[in-house]
Design a protein around this motif. Sequence first.
Motif, PDB file in Angstrom:
ATOM      1  N   GLY A 144      -7.929   7.790  -8.456  1.00  0.00           N
ATOM      2  CA  GLY A 144      -7.791   6.570  -7.686  1.00  0.00           C
ATOM      3  C   GLY A 144      -7.972   5.286  -8.473  1.00  0.00           C
ATOM      4  N   ARG A 145      -7.907   5.372  -9.790  1.00  0.00           N
ATOM      5  CA  ARG A 145      -8.078   4.173 -10.604  1.00  0.00           C
ATOM      6  C   ARG A 145      -6.940   3.184 -10.348  1.00  0.00           C
ATOM      7  N   ASN A 146      -7.257   1.916 -10.350  1.00  0.00           N
ATOM      8  CA  ASN A 146      -6.256   0.864 -10.226  1.00  0.00           C
ATOM      9  C   ASN A 146      -5.752   0.493 -11.617  1.00  0.00           C
TER      10      ASN A 146
ATOM     11  N   ARG B 110      -2.985  -1.976 -14.007  1.00  0.00           N
ATOM     12  CA  ARG B 110      -2.275  -3.250 -14.017  1.00  0.00           C
ATOM     13  C   ARG B 110      -0.798  -3.018 -13.746  1.00  0.00           C
ATOM     14  N   ARG B 111      -0.182  -4.046 -13.214  1.00  0.00           N
ATOM     15  CA  ARG B 111       1.226  -3.975 -12.845  1.00  0.00           C
ATOM     16  C   ARG B 111       2.114  -3.590 -14.029  1.00  0.00           C
ATOM     17  N   ASN B 112       1.838  -4.126 -15.213  1.00  0.00           N
ATOM     18  CA  ASN B 112       2.664  -3.823 -16.378  1.00  0.00           C
ATOM     19  C   ASN B 112       2.639  -2.337 -16.727  1.00  0.00           C
ATOM     20  N   ARG B 113       1.476  -1.696 -16.578  1.00  0.00           N
ATOM     21  CA  ARG B 113       1.398  -0.270 -16.874  1.00  0.00           C
ATOM     22  C   ARG B 113       2.201   0.523 -15.853  1.00  0.00           C
ATOM     23  N   LEU B 114       2.129   0.158 -14.587  1.00  0.00           N
ATOM     24  CA  LEU B 114       2.903   0.851 -13.560  1.00  0.00           C
ATOM     25  C   LEU B 114       4.398   0.705 -13.834  1.00  0.00           C
ATOM     26  N   LYS B 115       4.814  -0.505 -14.217  1.00  0.00           N
ATOM     27  CA  LYS B 115       6.227  -0.728 -14.539  1.00  0.00           C
ATOM     28  C   LYS B 115       6.648   0.107 -15.738  1.00  0.00           C
ATOM     29  N   ARG B 116       5.771   0.211 -16.749  1.00  0.00           N
ATOM     30  CA  ARG B 116       6.085   0.999 -17.946  1.00  0.00           C
ATOM     31  C   ARG B 116       6.274   2.475 -17.592  1.00  0.00           C
TER      32      ARG B 116
ATOM     33  N   ARG C 231       0.836  -1.201   0.000  1.00  0.00           N
ATOM     34  CA  ARG C 231       0.000   0.000   0.000  1.00  0.00           C
ATOM     35  C   ARG C 231       0.872   1.252   0.000  1.00  0.00           C
ATOM     36  N   GLU C 232       1.926   1.250   0.804  1.00  0.00           N
ATOM     37  CA  GLU C 232       2.843   2.392   0.846  1.00  0.00           C
ATOM     38  C   GLU C 232       3.554   2.573  -0.491  1.00  0.00           C
ATOM     39  N   ALA C 233       3.863   1.461  -1.174  1.00  0.00           N
ATOM     40  CA  ALA C 233       4.513   1.542  -2.483  1.00  0.00           C
ATOM     41  C   ALA C 233       3.584   2.183  -3.513  1.00  0.00           C
ATOM     42  N   LEU C 234       2.291   1.875  -3.439  1.00  0.00           N
ATOM     43  CA  LEU C 234       1.340   2.511  -4.360  1.00  0.00           C
ATOM     44  C   LEU C 234       1.245   4.011  -4.104  1.00  0.00           C
ATOM     45  N   ASP C 235       1.241   4.395  -2.826  1.00  0.00           N
ATOM     46  CA  ASP C 235       1.234   5.824  -2.494  1.00  0.00           C
ATOM     47  C   ASP C 235       2.510   6.487  -2.994  1.00  0.00           C
TER      48      ASP C 235
ATOM     49  N   THR D 209      -5.082  10.236 -20.666  1.00  0.00           N
ATOM     50  CA  THR D 209      -5.842  10.453 -19.431  1.00  0.00           C
ATOM     51  C   THR D 209      -5.244   9.716 -18.228  1.00  0.00           C
ATOM     52  N   PHE D 210      -4.071   9.131 -18.383  1.00  0.00           N
ATOM     53  CA  PHE D 210      -3.471   8.329 -17.306  1.00  0.00           C
ATOM     54  C   PHE D 210      -3.385   9.102 -15.989  1.00  0.00           C
ATOM     55  N   VAL D 211      -2.839  10.315 -16.004  1.00  0.00           N
ATOM     56  CA  VAL D 211      -2.638  11.074 -14.763  1.00  0.00           C
ATOM     57  C   VAL D 211      -3.984  11.434 -14.139  1.00  0.00           C
ATOM     58  N   PHE D 212      -4.951  11.832 -14.964  1.00  0.00           N
ATOM     59  CA  PHE D 212      -6.270  12.177 -14.439  1.00  0.00           C
ATOM     60  C   PHE D 212      -6.905  10.955 -13.761  1.00  0.00           C
TER      61      PHE D 212
END
Length: 117
Positions: free
Chosen positions: A64-66, A68-74, A23-27, A56-59
């Motif tokens: 608070g949209r979740n 996928r892990r691959n998008r976060l890594k990208r 959770r802290e890593a997501l924050d 629209t990724f930042v918006f």
Amino acid sequence: MQKPVPSDEGGLEEIRRQAKEAREALDAFDATVEAFLRASESRVDFFGMAAAGSATFVFEMRKGRNFRRNRLKRVLAFIENFEGNEGLRRRSAGRGGAPESDAALVGAKRSGAIRER
């Protein structure tokens, strides 16, 4: 006769600790993106398109949209490998029209190098 359920209290504590770290890593991810946007003076729509493939990724992230892990890594890989803000900067307040980077993006869209959804 039923077998007794083994006690896994130590295991649950470890899982709770890992959940808290996740959770802290997501924050921290959100804070990293916001800090990058401030430091690079990037336009959020250009950053989203370049880093995540969505203007629209930042918006969506701010709402608070979740993802996928691959998008976060990208997105993190984009930030780690970023070398300059050409094409991502905000419009200058003192200039009329689009900066050169905006014009280049429009030209790329027209040429088909960038597809719109």
